[in-house]
Motif scaffolding. Sequence first.
Motif, PDB file in Angstrom:
ATOM      1  N   GLU A 146       0.829  -1.202   0.000  1.00 11.09           N
ATOM      2  CA  GLU A 146       0.000   0.000   0.000  1.00 11.09           C
ATOM      3  C   GLU A 146       0.865   1.256   0.000  1.00 11.09           C
ATOM      4  OE1 GLU A 146      -3.933  -1.627   2.473  1.00 11.09           O
ATOM      5  OE2 GLU A 146      -2.239  -0.717   3.520  1.00 11.09           O
ATOM      6  N   THR A 147       1.945   1.221   0.760  1.00 15.43           N
ATOM      7  CA  THR A 147       2.841   2.378   0.848  1.00 15.43           C
ATOM      8  C   THR A 147       3.513   2.657  -0.488  1.00 15.43           C
ATOM      9  OG1 THR A 147       3.276   1.955   3.196  1.00 15.43           O
ATOM     10  CG2 THR A 147       4.875   3.319   2.010  1.00 15.43           C
ATOM     11  N   VAL A 148       4.062   1.610  -1.108  1.00 14.25           N
ATOM     12  CA  VAL A 148       4.750   1.778  -2.396  1.00 14.25           C
ATOM     13  C   VAL A 148       3.779   2.305  -3.452  1.00 14.25           C
ATOM     14  CG1 VAL A 148       5.950   0.581  -4.257  1.00 14.25           C
ATOM     15  CG2 VAL A 148       6.501   0.038  -1.876  1.00 14.25           C
ATOM     16  N   ASN A 149       2.597   1.734  -3.523  1.00 17.53           N
ATOM     17  CA  ASN A 149       1.599   2.184  -4.510  1.00 17.53           C
ATOM     18  C   ASN A 149       1.157   3.618  -4.250  1.00 17.53           C
ATOM     19  OD1 ASN A 149       1.640  -0.272  -5.862  1.00 17.53           O
ATOM     20  ND2 ASN A 149      -0.071  -1.120  -4.699  1.00 17.53           N
ATOM     21  N   ALA A 150       0.980   3.975  -2.985  1.00 16.14           N
ATOM     22  CA  ALA A 150       0.562   5.333  -2.648  1.00 16.14           C
ATOM     23  C   ALA A 150       1.641   6.350  -2.997  1.00 16.14           C
ATOM     24  CB  ALA A 150       0.224   5.413  -1.162  1.00 16.14           C
ATOM     25  N   LEU A 151       2.890   6.006  -2.772  1.00 15.94           N
ATOM     26  CA  LEU A 151       3.990   6.905  -3.123  1.00 15.94           C
ATOM     27  C   LEU A 151       4.032   7.139  -4.632  1.00 15.94           C
ATOM     28  CD1 LEU A 151       6.735   5.505  -0.715  1.00 15.94           C
ATOM     29  CD2 LEU A 151       5.917   7.875  -0.760  1.00 15.94           C
ATOM     30  N   ARG A 152       3.878   6.091  -5.402  1.00 16.46           N
ATOM     31  CA  ARG A 152       3.881   6.240  -6.867  1.00 16.46           C
ATOM     32  C   ARG A 152       2.713   7.108  -7.331  1.00 16.46           C
ATOM     33  NH1 ARG A 152       5.520  -0.016  -7.865  1.00 16.46           N
ATOM     34  NH2 ARG A 152       7.777   0.296  -7.944  1.00 16.46           N
ATOM     35  N   ARG A 153       1.574   6.900  -6.716  1.00 17.10           N
ATOM     36  CA  ARG A 153       0.399   7.695  -7.085  1.00 17.10           C
ATOM     37  C   ARG A 153       0.600   9.171  -6.707  1.00 17.10           C
ATOM     38  NH1 ARG A 153      -2.921   5.148  -4.195  1.00 17.10           N
ATOM     39  NH2 ARG A 153      -2.946   6.597  -2.429  1.00 17.10           N
ATOM     40  N   ASP A 154       1.053   9.432  -5.502  1.00 19.48           N
ATOM     41  CA  ASP A 154       1.198  10.809  -5.034  1.00 19.48           C
ATOM     42  C   ASP A 154       2.319  11.551  -5.749  1.00 19.48           C
ATOM     43  OD1 ASP A 154      -0.878  10.273  -3.340  1.00 19.48           O
ATOM     44  OD2 ASP A 154       0.376  10.040  -1.544  1.00 19.48           O
ATOM     45  N   LEU A 155       3.372  10.813  -6.133  1.00 16.93           N
ATOM     46  CA  LEU A 155       4.483  11.423  -6.868  1.00 16.93           C
ATOM     47  C   LEU A 155       4.200  11.471  -8.369  1.00 16.93           C
ATOM     48  CD1 LEU A 155       7.438   9.697  -4.965  1.00 16.93           C
ATOM     49  CD2 LEU A 155       6.833  12.128  -4.869  1.00 16.93           C
ATOM     50  N   ASN A 156       3.092  10.840  -8.789  1.00 13.61           N
ATOM     51  CA  ASN A 156       2.702  10.782 -10.190  1.00 13.61           C
ATOM     52  C   ASN A 156       3.829  10.221 -11.054  1.00 13.61           C
ATOM     53  OD1 ASN A 156       0.917  11.118 -12.354  1.00 13.61           O
ATOM     54  ND2 ASN A 156       1.710  13.159 -12.841  1.00 13.61           N
ATOM     55  N   ASP A 157       4.434   9.154 -10.548  1.00  8.33           N
ATOM     56  CA  ASP A 157       5.578   8.569 -11.234  1.00  8.33           C
ATOM     57  C   ASP A 157       5.609   7.067 -10.942  1.00  8.33           C
ATOM     58  OD1 ASP A 157       7.980   7.869 -12.366  1.00  8.33           O
ATOM     59  OD2 ASP A 157       9.111   9.529 -11.493  1.00  8.33           O
ATOM     60  N   GLN A 158       5.226   6.271 -11.922  1.00  7.18           N
ATOM     61  CA  GLN A 158       5.216   4.825 -11.761  1.00  7.18           C
ATOM     62  C   GLN A 158       6.603   4.209 -11.897  1.00  7.18           C
ATOM     63  OE1 GLN A 158       2.450   2.878 -10.879  1.00  7.18           O
ATOM     64  NE2 GLN A 158       1.630   4.931 -10.488  1.00  7.18           N
ATOM     65  N   SER A 159       7.587   5.009 -12.297  1.00  6.83           N
ATOM     66  CA  SER A 159       8.925   4.462 -12.524  1.00  6.83           C
ATOM     67  C   SER A 159       9.781   4.433 -11.264  1.00  6.83           C
ATOM     68  CB  SER A 159       9.648   5.272 -13.604  1.00  6.83           C
ATOM     69  OG  SER A 159       9.993   6.567 -13.140  1.00  6.83           O
ATOM     70  N   ILE A 160       9.366   5.112 -10.209  1.00  4.91           N
ATOM     71  CA  ILE A 160      10.193   5.153  -9.000  1.00  4.91           C
ATOM     72  C   ILE A 160      10.276   3.771  -8.362  1.00  4.91           C
ATOM     73  CG2 ILE A 160       9.741   7.581  -8.510  1.00  4.91           C
ATOM     74  CD1 ILE A 160       8.014   5.688  -6.108  1.00  4.91           C
ATOM     75  N   LYS A 161      11.379   3.537  -7.657  1.00  5.80           N
ATOM     76  CA  LYS A 161      11.541   2.311  -6.877  1.00  5.80           C
ATOM     77  C   LYS A 161      11.608   2.694  -5.404  1.00  5.80           C
ATOM     78  CE  LYS A 161      11.740   0.042 -10.684  1.00  5.80           C
ATOM     79  NZ  LYS A 161      10.542  -0.682 -11.123  1.00  5.80           N
ATOM     80  N   ALA A 162      11.002   1.871  -4.565  1.00  4.56           N
ATOM     81  CA  ALA A 162      10.944   2.201  -3.143  1.00  4.56           C
ATOM     82  C   ALA A 162      11.130   0.959  -2.292  1.00  4.56           C
ATOM     83  CB  ALA A 162       9.608   2.868  -2.814  1.00  4.56           C
ATOM     84  N   LEU A 163      11.671   1.162  -1.086  1.00  2.80           N
ATOM     85  CA  LEU A 163      11.710   0.148  -0.046  1.00  2.80           C
ATOM     86  C   LEU A 163      10.993   0.735   1.161  1.00  2.80           C
ATOM     87  CD1 LEU A 163      15.391  -1.116  -0.331  1.00  2.80           C
ATOM     88  CD2 LEU A 163      13.326  -2.422  -0.871  1.00  2.80           C
TER      89      LEU A 163
END
Length: 226
Positions: A146-163
């Motif tokens: 949920e966190t990773v998906n929310a970050l991509r949505r809020d940053l409007n960038d599906q290419s980011i990688k997150a831990l």
Amino acid sequence: MALFGWVGKVLYVNLSNGKIWVETVGEDVYDKVLGGEGLAAYIIYKRFREIKGPLDPSNILVFASGPLTSDIIPQSGRVSIGFISPLTGIWGSTHVGTRFAYELKRAGLDAVVVMDRAEKPVYIYIEEGQADIRDAGKYWGLDIIETVNALRRDLNDQSIKALAIGPAGEHLVEFSTIANEEGIGGRAGGGAVMGSKNLKAIVVKGTRPIEYAYSEELRRYVHWWL
């Protein structure tokens, strides 16, 4: 002189005072260490006497990728995360199989070192070797996916990688994990160390090419291997 496989840069982030800086790492250090885990161990060893306990703000988290990290080499995307373990009280490390490793190299970094503790939930955003500390209050309580998906949505960038960590890490469960949708770092309780620092996630985005000493030879070898 090109280091090939290594970038030669390590990013430091102090969550307490907000200070962020980059240090250059010399060939003499890379000659002594073995991969990302070796680099993480070296960084923590240099500051070991300052660490008062696994969940104390003085503990250090090191996210590092090794010299074989390459989008040419299958399964080479691994991040080594080093820290003093809340399970054992001594050196602990975990590995995550993820494209986060490639992205870290493309951002111009071999490792990210997280120090001290934020007053409130935060995440670190890294792009092209630069970083800033951002509010993560809205993500606190979410699970990892949920966190990773929310970050991509809020940053409007599906290419980011997150831990990221989930509720277990936030509540300092000693065997909690650091993970994303691609892999899980399940050893030694790294999630609790992140939670103790009020660090919900690390996000990275990079576009630089990864340099190879013999790129064509590497491609031919990987083709033969496959």
